[in-house]
Write an enzyme that holds these catalytic residues in place. Structure first.
Site, PDB file in Angstrom:
ATOM      1  CB  CYS A 135      -0.934  -0.018   1.216  1.00  0.00           C
ATOM      2  SG  CYS A 135      -1.989   1.426   1.311  1.00  0.00           S
ATOM      3  CB  CYS A 138      -0.583   2.673   3.931  1.00  0.00           C
ATOM      4  SG  CYS A 138      -1.934   1.882   3.112  1.00  0.00           S
ATOM      5  CG  ASP A 139       3.120   1.390   4.497  1.00  0.00           C
ATOM      6  OD1 ASP A 139       2.684   1.894   5.541  1.00  0.00           O
ATOM      7  OD2 ASP A 139       2.857   0.232   4.152  1.00  0.00           O
TER       8      ASP A 139
END
Ligand code: NDP
Length: 312
Positions: A135, A138-139
């Site tokens: 992701c 997200c990261d």
């Protein structure tokens, strides 16, 4: 065997918990089985910045704790347990859990989510959260000025590669063929981005950590020549698709060719009366926490009306 429930919810992502909040407030006394990953996919993300109501963002695991607390507040009975067998061939339906319980229920809300596909490399799972991610949104933030590899040639891979250029100094997109599967516009964005280099006809065949416990490089194998080489890398992002967690319902609920549960357009009802599906297990397109929550709400409202119609 417990007394027959009005509704049982499988899954504890935004769809499952939202269905629980609505069902509980409608006095349906829902029981929810969290599944193997309580809180779902958001518990393996970092910050969620696009969920309305959190202008400063919120950490995924914390948000899912709040969802759980809110579902519990209205009386949802939450079990940290996994449904492993279902019988929806007759009513009431039965669900057997890994913990050895057998639930009988008049309606079922399937909100079992989806899981990102991984390459299946030996090091991949141990390095998850240590450079390996599925992701980028997200990261990505953790890869400022770093070199990252993205695997995949679809819309997700192009989107994630583009997104990562906001942070990374260099993004290498590893494509196993000589063409991208992504839509033309997404392809163009990726190919025109000077920070993205496409490595055609190659596979990532190993993730290297040279005993440091974090990603330090990747092994690439050319699909035509078989030539292998190792390159330094700080991160490896997988964007090779998702798999809906619907194996329990294979052959019983109608699904598309990828295993996403088919629902009546604009609703959450499935081909089996009394069974409703919400969230990513029935959505290969939006796959967002907020859309999952919305469909969880829809499922609970449909359950309530369906039960009323049965009573009539
Ligand atoms: P897709 O299934 O579309 O693409 C998967 C990609 O990964 C393909 O290029 C495939 O290669 C590659 N791949 C699969 N397995 C491997 C493997 N083992 N090793 C290397 N490469 C592999 O998945 P997406 O997640 O990209 O998209 C899913 C759906 O979501 C699509 O319908 C897409 O259009 C949609 N979507 C739309 C977006 C948008 O419009 N903004 C953004 C993201 C997704 P190959 O081509 O060789 O099969």
């Amino acid at each position: 065997m417990t007394a027959t429930l009005k509704t049982l919810i499988l899954g504890s992502g935004p769809a499952g918990y939202t269905a629980a909040i609505y069902a509980a407030r409608a006095n349906l006394a829902p029981v929810l089985l969290t599944g193997r990953q309580p809180g779902g996919q958001l518990t393996i993300t970092s910050e969620v910045e696009n969920y309305p109501g959190f202008p400063k963002g919120i950490m995924g695991p914390e948000m899912m704790e709040m969802f759980r607390e809110q579902a519990g507040r209205f009386g949802t009975e939450i079990h940290d347990d996994v449904g492993i067998k279902v019988d929806i061939s007759k009513r009431p339906f039965t669900v057997t859990s890994e913990g050895g319980k057998v639930f009988t229920t008049q309606t079922l809300i399937v909100s079992t989510g989806a899981s990102a596909l991984y390459l299946g490399l030996p090091n991949e799972k141990t390095l998850q959260g240590r450079g390996v991610s599925a992701c980028a949104t997200c990261d990505g933030f953790f890869f400022k000025n770093k070199v990252v590899y993205v695997v995949g040639g679809g819309d997700s891979a192009c989107e994630e590669a583009n997104f990562l250029t906001k942070y990374a100094s260099k993004v290498k997109l590893v494509v196993r063929r000589d063409a991208l599967r992504a839509s033309k516009i997404m392809q163009k964005r990726a190919l025109d981005n000077p920070k993205i280099e496409v490595l055609w006809n190659q596979n990532v065949t190993d993730v290297l950590d040279v005993n440091k416990g974090k990603v330090t490089g990747v092994e690439l194998t050319h699909t035509k020549t078989g030539e292998k080489r190792q390159e330094p890398a700080d991160g490896l992002f997988l964007a090779i698709g998702h798999q809906p967690n619907t194996q329990l319902f294979q052959g019983v609920l109608k699904m598309d060719e990828k295993g996403y549960i088919l629902t009546t357009p604009g609703k959450t009802e499935t081909n089996v009366p009394g069974v409703f599906a919400a969230g990513d297990c029935q959505d290969s397109y939006y796959r967002q926490a907020v859309t999952a929550a919305g469909s969880g709400c829809m499922a609970a409202i449909e359950v309530e009306r369906w039960l009323e119609s049965q009573h009539d």
